[in-house]
Scaffold this active site. Structure first.
Site, PDB file in Angstrom:
ATOM      1  N   CYS A 162       0.826  -1.213   0.000  1.00 10.28           N
ATOM      2  CA  CYS A 162       0.000   0.000   0.000  1.00 10.28           C
ATOM      3  C   CYS A 162       0.860   1.262   0.000  1.00 10.28           C
ATOM      4  O   CYS A 162       0.458   2.301  -0.536  1.00 10.28           O
ATOM      5  CB  CYS A 162      -0.959   0.008   1.180  1.00 10.28           C
ATOM      6  SG  CYS A 162      -0.158  -0.116   2.800  1.00 10.28           S
ATOM      7  N   HIS A 480      -1.576   1.226   7.460  1.00  9.79           N
ATOM      8  CA  HIS A 480      -2.061   1.210   6.082  1.00  9.79           C
ATOM      9  C   HIS A 480      -1.945   2.593   5.466  1.00  9.79           C
ATOM     10  O   HIS A 480      -2.304   3.598   6.081  1.00  9.79           O
ATOM     11  CB  HIS A 480      -3.528   0.753   6.070  1.00  9.79           C
ATOM     12  CG  HIS A 480      -4.097   0.576   4.696  1.00  9.79           C
ATOM     13  ND1 HIS A 480      -3.508  -0.206   3.730  1.00  9.79           N
ATOM     14  CD2 HIS A 480      -5.209   1.110   4.121  1.00  9.79           C
ATOM     15  CE1 HIS A 480      -4.234  -0.176   2.635  1.00  9.79           C
ATOM     16  NE2 HIS A 480      -5.273   0.627   2.836  1.00  9.79           N
TER      17      HIS A 480
END
Length: 532
Positions: A162, A480
């Site tokens: 990510c 994230h």
């Protein structure tokens, strides 16, 4: 004895309202003779009174419209809807005492046989059948789907990637960078460029093209493989799985590679594309209070640092703190190490200003990276004029005045007579307004022209937010990353790996931290420019 009873039964079917079909008919029963049973007054038929009137609507006259006075006026209006197409709620029928109401009492209205009523109201438009049948998005070519959807494709997460996906999505939003990468196909690899940098540049170009041509998510496999080959730290594994990495490090390394590969063969300053787009020139003054030594140096960086402390609540405060720092180095006059103070001022601005929030630091007690969760607000529009050197401020004055006049003209205010604008000022005002609005057309033209010449457009020191890279979680080695990118149509899209989600602009500045939610880690601002 037998009695004959003659009954004439007039029954009205219920007329439809605008959402129903309106029809009317009368049913007349024939005379029947039968011996009456024991008469029951409760069941006796009551004669229905019918009144025939004419109705004038616009240029039309309807001569014989029957009113069933046993029914409310709303039924009469439904009859007129069937005749004229004017819905009951739009009908204004003039009667004695005012307008006819839906639930009025006919006996009090006093409508007489043969009376002419006036009606006003607008009929519903007749819906025409479309000339072409519906075209479904999935039936369009991929390129047209991208235009209709309003944003490019997402990127599949290949296993803790990510950080890479969010970096790519932010940089992909720079049209001048995409234009330069497209031309790299013709320029080819220069002699002094290593092979891995060449491969990473080609992979970046191809991945950008894939994002522009697809609506469905793209798997960045080739780009990821080349990135790990060029920078092995992104290939670190733990328990057989690839580890989470720092998005800022990925951003920095990718830009560095592109800065080497996208240089033209002449390598002149004006043709260093990445430096023009992202490079920030500093004038540094280094002073030692103990020895009195002082020196100056020039430096080029590719991002500003927003240092976070208990006193920092806003981005501008953190940027000011980042311009002053202390360093320890050897002092020639003292013959030992001494503390120096470094004061920096911006002496050259880029087209795209990258700002990193310094949220991660090394915690000695736990021997790991920790994250600062403090809330730091940032604006949609950022003015860095007071962070610039005196020399740069003088250069910015003219363009800033042109921008102020353009925005004043847009607001209906008089422009300043001191503005150093030439005879084609109206044209320049219009271009300045388009630049400050950040319209999709302006972005598209910039994409076609590539990097604009400084002789054509001048920077103002004012920037507009176009991308935010956020981190969610409490550790730099986990959590994230997500990209929030402003599209050419002016709308914001959250790229959560392979899932693009439209967002409201007012929600973008809420990613300022203070909890476990997504918080800004990197912000990218686009310069407002004016023609000079």
């Amino acid at each position: 004895s037998l009695y004959e009873y003659e009954y004439k039964i007039n029954s009205s079917v219920a007329f439809a309202c605008p959402s129903q079909q309106a029809n009317s008919h009368r049913a007349n029963s024939k005379h029947t003779e039968k011996p009456p049973s024991s008469p029951d007054p409760a069941n006796a038929e009551v004669p229905i009174t019918m009144v025939t009137v004419s109705v004038k609507w616009q240029k039309e006259v309807y001569p014989a419209v029957e009113i069933d006075t046993s029914q409310p006026p709303y039924v009469f209006k439904c009859q007129l809807y069937d005749l004229t197409g004017v819905p009951p709620e739009r009908q204004k029928i003039m009667v004695k005492g005012g307008l006819l109401k839906d639930d009025a009492d006919w006996s009090k209205v006093g409508v007489k046989e043969g009376q002419r009523l006036m009606m006003m109201g607008t009929a519903d438009e007749i819906v025409k059948a479309p000339e072409k049948g519906p075209i479904f998005v999935e039936d369009m070519p991929e390129e047209e789907q991208v235009v209709n959807v309003g944003h490019s494709a997402g990127l599949f997460n290949l296993g803790n990637t990510c950080y890479m996906n969010s970096t790519v999505q932010c940089l992909h939003s720079v049209p001048e960078l995409k234009s330069s990468l497209t031309e790299y196909n013709q320029l080819g690899k220069s002699n002094d460029l290593d092979h891995s940098s060449h491969l990473l540049t080609v992979a970046t170009r191809d991945l950008f093209n894939d994002l522009d041509k697809n609506v469905k998510p793209v798997a960045p496999m080739q780009f990821w493989m080349v990135l790990r080959k060029k920078y092995p730290q992104f290939g670190q594994q733990s328990n057989g799985a690839f580890m989470q990495q720092d998005a800022e490090e990925c951003w920095t390394q990718l830009l560095y590679t592109l800065s080497q590969s996208l240089k033209s063969p002449s390598s002149s300053e004006g043709q260093d594309i990445v430096k023009t787009l992202f490079g920030i020139d500093f004038d540094n003054r280094i002073h030692c209070a103990e020895s009195g030594e002082e020196s100056t140096e020039a430096e080029t960086v590719y991002s500003l640092k927003c240092h976070i402390s208990q006193e920092v609540n806003h981005l501008h405060e953190g940027l000011k703190r980042g311009l002053k720092s202390e360093l320890e180095k050897a002092s020639p006059s003292l013959g030992r190490s001494a503390v120096y103070v470094k004061d920096s001022r911006i002496n050259g601005l880029p087209r795209y200003l990258t700002i990193q929030f310094v949220r991660f630091f090394w915690k000695r007690e736990s021997n790991q990276k920790a994250k600062i969760l403090r809330k730091v607000d940032y604006p949609l529009s950022l003015d860095v004029y007071d962070l610039c050197s005196e020399n740069l401020r003088k250069k910015l004055e003219g363009p800033r005045q042109v921008l102020r006049d353009a925005e004043g003209k847009k607001a209906g205010l008089k422009t300043s007579a001191k503005t150093p604008v030439s005879t084609d000022s109206d044209t320049k005002m219009t271009e300045a307004e388009e630049s400050s609005s950040g319209s999709g057309e302006a972005s598209k033209s910039a994409s076609q022209e590539g990097v604009l010449s400084e002789k054509e457009h001048q920077l103002t020191g004012i920037y507009d937010l176009v991308a935010v890279l956020t981190h969610k979680g409490r550790s730099a080695d986990s959590g994230h990353y997500v990209a929030w990118v402003k599209q050419e149509n002016g709308k914001w899209v959250q790229f959560d790996d392979d899932n693009p989600i439209p967002q409201r602009e007012e929600d973008i500045t809420k990613l300022s931290g203070g909890g476990d939610w997504h918080m800004a880690y990197i912000c990218m601002y686009k310069a407002r420019v004016v023609p000079m």
